[in-house]
Enzyme design. Structure first.
Site, PDB file in Angstrom:
ATOM      1  N   TYR A 218       9.228  14.058 -26.996  1.00 34.80           N
ATOM      2  CA  TYR A 218       9.311  12.596 -26.791  1.00 34.80           C
ATOM      3  C   TYR A 218       7.920  11.947 -26.911  1.00 34.80           C
ATOM      4  CZ  TYR A 218      10.885   8.307 -24.358  1.00 34.80           C
ATOM      5  OH  TYR A 218      11.188   7.006 -24.014  1.00 34.80           O
TER       6      TYR A 218
ATOM      7  N   GLY B 299      16.645   5.456 -28.719  1.00 34.29           N
ATOM      8  CA  GLY B 299      15.861   6.653 -28.419  1.00 34.29           C
ATOM      9  C   GLY B 299      16.601   7.557 -27.449  1.00 34.29           C
ATOM     10  N   ILE B 300      16.264   8.830 -27.512  1.00 34.72           N
ATOM     11  CA  ILE B 300      16.872   9.816 -26.617  1.00 34.72           C
ATOM     12  C   ILE B 300      15.769  10.655 -25.972  1.00 34.72           C
ATOM     13  CG2 ILE B 300      19.002   9.977 -27.967  1.00 34.72           C
ATOM     14  CD1 ILE B 300      17.891  12.705 -29.050  1.00 34.72           C
TER      15      ILE B 300
ATOM     16  N   GLY C 285      21.163  -0.523 -21.605  1.00 35.89           N
ATOM     17  CA  GLY C 285      19.797  -0.350 -21.112  1.00 35.89           C
ATOM     18  C   GLY C 285      18.846  -1.416 -21.607  1.00 35.89           C
TER      19      GLY C 285
HETATM   20  N1  CAA Z   1       2.149  18.204 -13.794  1.00 35.08           N
HETATM   21  C1  CAA Z   1       1.867  19.497 -13.502  1.00 35.08           C
HETATM   22  N2  CAA Z   1       2.785  20.384 -13.170  1.00 35.08           N
HETATM   23  C2  CAA Z   1       4.047  19.987 -13.124  1.00 35.08           C
HETATM   24  C3  CAA Z   1       4.418  18.659 -13.416  1.00 35.08           C
HETATM   25  C4  CAA Z   1       3.404  17.761 -13.747  1.00 35.08           C
HETATM   26  N3  CAA Z   1       3.671  16.483 -14.028  1.00 35.08           N
HETATM   27  N4  CAA Z   1       5.753  18.550 -13.295  1.00 35.08           N
HETATM   28  C5  CAA Z   1       6.206  19.770 -12.934  1.00 35.08           C
HETATM   29  N5  CAA Z   1       5.174  20.613 -12.827  1.00 35.08           N
HETATM   30  C6  CAA Z   1       5.222  22.022 -12.447  1.00 35.08           C
HETATM   31  C7  CAA Z   1       6.027  22.207 -11.190  1.00 35.08           C
HETATM   32  O1  CAA Z   1       5.208  21.985 -10.070  1.00 35.08           O
HETATM   33  C8  CAA Z   1       6.468  23.633 -11.328  1.00 35.08           C
HETATM   34  O2  CAA Z   1       5.403  24.493 -10.979  1.00 35.08           O
HETATM   35  P1  CAA Z   1       5.680  25.858 -10.199  1.00 35.08           P
HETATM   36  O3  CAA Z   1       6.656  26.621 -11.051  1.00 35.08           O
HETATM   37  O4  CAA Z   1       4.323  26.470 -10.104  1.00 35.08           O
HETATM   38  O5  CAA Z   1       6.259  25.417  -8.902  1.00 35.08           O
HETATM   39  C9  CAA Z   1       6.682  23.804 -12.821  1.00 35.08           C
HETATM   40  O6  CAA Z   1       5.932  22.763 -13.436  1.00 35.08           O
HETATM   41  C10 CAA Z   1       8.128  23.678 -13.221  1.00 35.08           C
HETATM   42  O7  CAA Z   1       8.595  22.395 -12.759  1.00 35.08           O
HETATM   43  P2  CAA Z   1      10.143  22.087 -12.670  1.00 35.08           P
HETATM   44  O8  CAA Z   1      10.747  22.902 -11.595  1.00 35.08           O
HETATM   45  O9  CAA Z   1      10.324  20.602 -12.619  1.00 35.08           O
HETATM   46  O10 CAA Z   1      10.621  22.692 -14.078  1.00 35.08           O
HETATM   47  P3  CAA Z   1      11.962  22.512 -14.793  1.00 35.08           P
HETATM   48  O11 CAA Z   1      11.922  23.409 -15.989  1.00 35.08           O
HETATM   49  O12 CAA Z   1      13.101  22.590 -13.870  1.00 35.08           O
HETATM   50  O13 CAA Z   1      11.915  20.963 -15.271  1.00 35.08           O
HETATM   51  C11 CAA Z   1      11.138  19.086 -16.469  1.00 35.08           C
HETATM   52  C12 CAA Z   1      10.871  20.552 -16.100  1.00 35.08           C
HETATM   53  C13 CAA Z   1      12.485  18.982 -17.192  1.00 35.08           C
HETATM   54  C14 CAA Z   1      10.051  18.660 -17.413  1.00 35.08           C
HETATM   55  C15 CAA Z   1      11.174  18.223 -15.199  1.00 35.08           C
HETATM   56  O14 CAA Z   1       9.979  18.429 -14.497  1.00 35.08           O
HETATM   57  C16 CAA Z   1      11.312  16.773 -15.531  1.00 35.08           C
HETATM   58  O15 CAA Z   1      12.391  16.273 -15.806  1.00 35.08           O
HETATM   59  N6  CAA Z   1      10.184  16.017 -15.523  1.00 35.08           N
HETATM   60  C17 CAA Z   1      10.197  14.581 -15.794  1.00 35.08           C
HETATM   61  C18 CAA Z   1       9.907  14.324 -17.242  1.00 35.08           C
HETATM   62  C19 CAA Z   1       9.848  12.829 -17.429  1.00 35.08           C
HETATM   63  O16 CAA Z   1       9.094  12.115 -16.805  1.00 35.08           O
HETATM   64  N7  CAA Z   1      10.702  12.320 -18.332  1.00 35.08           N
HETATM   65  C20 CAA Z   1      10.750  10.913 -18.523  1.00 35.08           C
HETATM   66  C21 CAA Z   1      12.148  10.550 -18.976  1.00 35.08           C
HETATM   67  S1  CAA Z   1      12.347   8.806 -19.049  1.00 35.08           S
HETATM   68  C22 CAA Z   1      11.495   8.345 -20.377  1.00 35.08           C
HETATM   69  O17 CAA Z   1      10.986   9.129 -21.111  1.00 35.08           O
HETATM   70  C23 CAA Z   1      11.393   6.856 -20.607  1.00 35.08           C
HETATM   71  C24 CAA Z   1       9.977   6.454 -20.831  1.00 35.08           C
HETATM   72  O18 CAA Z   1       9.629   6.131 -21.935  1.00 35.08           O
HETATM   73  C25 CAA Z   1       9.048   6.397 -19.697  1.00 35.08           C
END
Ligand code: CAA
Length: 240
Positions: A147, A84-85, A13
């Site tokens: 994170y 990082g994880i 990565g």
């Molecule tokens: N803002 C507001 N509400 C949100 C939201 C947001 N950004 N994202 C999700 N929601 C809401 C959804 O709309 C949903 O609402 P309802 O139940 O009312 O429909 C609720 O939250 C649950 O959402 P999910 O179905 O997505 O919930 P989940 O438990 O299945 O998953 C999660 C939650 C794991 C956090 C998933 O949303 C996810 O993976 N999000 C991305 C997180 C992210 O960006 N990680 C970055 C990884 S890469 C990295 O970190 C590198 C870096 O440095 C940039």
């Protein structure tokens, strides 16, 4: 004399791109990795850059690993804390282990690596430490209290250690990447990632090499007056 650099999480990565960029600057590079021996071997076979296994969240393992690199390549001049994880999940679903693993590796790793190398850099009057933070440490991110806290901590750690290193010629800086096209970002559910990318003004994910070029500058001789800074490389996602 070629500088000696350690890049944690340096075989895949963003870390892989950083290891290659520092090697291309003429440094002797040691690429640390945590667990994926197969990928590390492929990386070493492909690049000729030595790889070293240890867990950056394990304090003694960092002391031992850095001592081994110094014995093999010479005293360590440059450390890039990239390992990082993620253990994403909303707070209600996040376990203590999800919290603790991310804090131990992402933030604890910076402390452990600095403890292993900073004293020697100080004594020799030159050093470069670059810590990889995140846009999500600056802006927060739904589902990432662990994170975001660890990455935000990295930005504070950077500014504090920069003050301690400044008069000894040791600079300490951070890079805050945005969403980069790595395995880590590929693990974000596609519909969620689409919404995130839609909010990036440049209109795409970043590339690992775009982060590596920033790291290379901060590790260069030319960057001696840059310390305690955070370089955001995020396609305009968060302007700070
Ligand atoms: N803002 C507001 N509400 C949100 C939201 C947001 N950004 N994202 C999700 N929601 C809401 C959804 O709309 C949903 O609402 P309802 O139940 O009312 O429909 C609720 O939250 C649950 O959402 P999910 O179905 O997505 O919930 P989940 O438990 O299945 O998953 C999660 C939650 C794991 C956090 C998933 O949303 C996810 O993976 N999000 C991305 C997180 C992210 O960006 N990680 C970055 C990884 S890469 C990295 O970190 C590198 C870096 O440095 C940039």
């Amino acid at each position: 004399m070629a500088r000696v650099a350690i890049v944690t999480g340096g075989t895949r990565g963003i870390g892989e791109a950083i290891s290659i960029a520092l090697r291309d600057m003429g440094m002797k590079v040691a690429a640390n990795y945590g667990g994926n021996a197969q990928k590390a071997k492929e990386f070493t076979d492909r690049t000729g850059i030595a790889s070293y296994q240890w867990d950056v969240g394990d304090h003694q393992a960092c002391l031992d690993g850095c001592a081994q690199v110094a014995a093999d390549l010479g005293p360590v001049d440059v450390v890039v804390n990239n390992a990082g994880i993620t253990r994403d999940g909303v707070l209600q679903k996040m376990s203590f282990d999800d919290w603790n693993d991310v804090m131990r590796i992402n933030l604890g790793g910076c402390f452990n690596m600095a403890k292993a190398t900073f004293g020697s850099m100080r004594e020799r009057g030159w050093g470069r430490i670059v810590n990889i933070g995140s846009v999500n440490g600056q802006a927060g991110q739904y589902g990432q209290v662990n994170y975001a806290a660890a990455k935000s901590g990295i930005h504070g750690f950077t500014k504090a250690l920069a003050q301690e290193g400044a008069k000894y010629g040791v600079t300490v800086n951070a890079i805050a990447p945005g969403y980069i096209d790595t395995d880590m970002v590929a693990a974000v559910p596609a519909p969620v990632l689409e919404k995130i990318v839609a909010k990036i003004p440049v209109g795409r994910l970043g590339h690992a090499e775009e982060i590596a070029r920033g790291v290379a500058f901060l590790c260069s001789e030319d960057a001696g007056f840059v310390t305690g800074s955070t370089m955001s490389i995020n396609g305009g996602q968060h302007m700070y």
